[in-house]
Motif scaffolding. Structure first.
Motif, short mmCIF file in Angstrom:
data_model
loop_
_atom_site.label_atom_id
_atom_site.label_comp_id
_atom_site.label_asym_id
_atom_site.label_seq_id
_atom_site.Cartn_x
_atom_site.Cartn_y
_atom_site.Cartn_z
N ASP A 265 -13.99 -5.56 13.54
CA ASP A 265 -13.95 -4.18 13.05
C ASP A 265 -15.33 -3.63 12.78
O ASP A 265 -15.61 -2.45 13.05
CB ASP A 265 -13.10 -4.10 11.77
N ARG A 272 -18.76 2.58 17.88
CA ARG A 272 -18.27 3.96 17.78
C ARG A 272 -19.40 4.90 17.35
O ARG A 272 -19.53 6.02 17.88
CB ARG A 272 -17.10 4.02 16.78
N ARG A 305 -9.63 0.93 22.22
CA ARG A 305 -8.46 1.80 22.34
C ARG A 305 -7.40 1.44 21.30
O ARG A 305 -6.76 2.33 20.72
CB ARG A 305 -7.87 1.69 23.74
N TYR A 308 -8.85 2.93 17.93
CA TYR A 308 -9.08 4.36 17.78
C TYR A 308 -8.15 5.23 18.62
O TYR A 308 -8.23 6.46 18.53
CB TYR A 308 -10.54 4.69 18.13
N PHE A 315 -13.81 8.77 24.21
CA PHE A 315 -14.35 9.09 22.90
C PHE A 315 -15.74 9.70 23.02
O PHE A 315 -16.07 10.68 22.35
CB PHE A 315 -14.40 7.83 22.02
N ASP A 324 -14.91 15.63 18.45
CA ASP A 324 -14.91 14.58 17.41
C ASP A 324 -16.33 14.06 17.29
O ASP A 324 -16.68 13.07 17.91
CB ASP A 324 -13.96 13.45 17.78
N GLY A 330 -12.88 4.61 10.37
CA GLY A 330 -12.33 3.60 11.24
C GLY A 330 -12.46 2.22 10.65
O GLY A 330 -12.90 2.04 9.52
#
Length: 334
Positions: A265, A272, A305, A308, A315, A324, A330
């Protein structure tokens, strides 16, 4: 959002500024006598951030002398430990015959139950102060008090870990809600306890719960610094901290997450942010993935995927179009 109050002497009439600053710091830590050669037009700025029973307070202020006399100690003692992480300027403290100088990156410690005098240099100083009730530090009071007056480095080890946490929190409190305040206060208290114990070379005196929290914080910091390493596995993390994998798993289970999930994560959150960063728009998606420890593009795409709800490429396109533009939130945001 965390409860936060801001105080600026510049918002007051010139003649009232120094007295108001004295009263403000007296309420923040404990009643003190303050002197300054800038008292006629004093400049001070403080943010007071409440974390349950713990308070942190980033501040910048003009030259100042703090005196907490024996009389003031007898009259009023909130029984708190104070720590100051010095970001700018210099300072010196004295307790009778003891004298210690501090420079940028040092952590100064004192206690409201002892008389002291602290003086800053002629230039303005910037600090992040901490107020922790003595009863919350999980060490015998006699042992913890031996740390008072020490100059502790905020550039390495547990001092650096505390400094990093304070810096991140002081930079932006907006991600946190009121219910987070006591939990963040517990983190500060555990770090201060571990820092004191380390200064005493007495980690064996830590309670099991505090020792586990401090160890978990050190492990998380290690993981954050090695997210780009493809061989960052639970086995490597455990070995780096001289613990078994089963004990590592138990530490993270206590926080409601598997260590492998925490690593994944945090990596996804980093990727991200990079995908949403216009400065990195020329970097291919697979290169972003590799940068965050995902050597196989297909595996990265599936994980992204799942987390998110959109592919990494889609993205990035959304971020470019402004649909965005946020890089935060997240998995792994904490």
């Amino acid at each position: 959002m965390l409860h936060e109050s801001v105080f600026r002497t510049e918002e007051l009439p010139v003649g009232d500024r120094f007295e108001a600053w004295t009263e403000r710091l007296g309420r923040t830590h404990a009643p003190m006598e303050l002197d300054s050669d800038r008292a006629a037009d004093y400049r001070g700025h403080q943010r007071l951030i409440g974390l349950g029973d713990v308070t942190i307070w980033p501040a910048t202020f003009d030259q100042l002398v703090f005196r907490r006399t024996p009389k003031l100690v007898r009259q009023s003692d909130p029984e708190v430990y104070h720590l100051s992480l010095l970001h700018r300027g210099v300072g010196a403290a004295s307790w009778g015959r003891e004298h210690i100088a501090y420079e940028v990156g040092d952590i100064h410690t004192n206690c409201s139950s002892r008389a002291y005098e602290i003086a800053t240099g002629s230039e303005p100083v910037s600090i992040v102060g901490i107020e922790v009730p003595r009863t919350l530090v999980a060490l015998p009071a006699r042992s913890a008090d031996r740390v008072i007056g020490s100059r502790i480095s905020g550039r390495e080890g547990l001092g650096a870990l505390l400094a990093q946490f304070l810096g991140q929190l002081a930079a932006d409190t907006s991600p946190y809600g009121p219910s987070d305040a006591p939990r963040l206060g517990n983190v500060v208290t555990d770090l201060v306890t571990a820092l004191f114990a380390h200064a005493l070379d007495a980690e064996s005196q830590l309670t099991p719960e505090t020792h586990s929290r401090a160890l978990t914080l050190r492990i998380k910091d290690f993981i954050r610094r090695h997210l780009g390493d493809q061989d960052l596995t639970p086995a490597r993390v455990a070995a780096a901290h001289h613990i078994s994998r089963s004990y590592l798993y138990r530490l993270f289970q206590a926080e409601g997450i598997a260590v492998s999930s925490y690593i994944r994560d945090r990596r996804l959150a980093g990727a991200r942010r990079d995908l949403a960063d216009p400065a990195l728009s020329a970097l291919p998606v697979h290169a972003v993935a590799a940068r965050w420890g995902f050597p196989r593009a297909a595996e990265f795409s599936r994980a992204f995927r799942t987390a998110y709800g959109v592919t990494p490429g889609a993205f990035r396109d959304q971020a470019r179009c402004g649909e965005d533009g946020s890089a935060g939130g997240g998995p792994g945001a904490n």
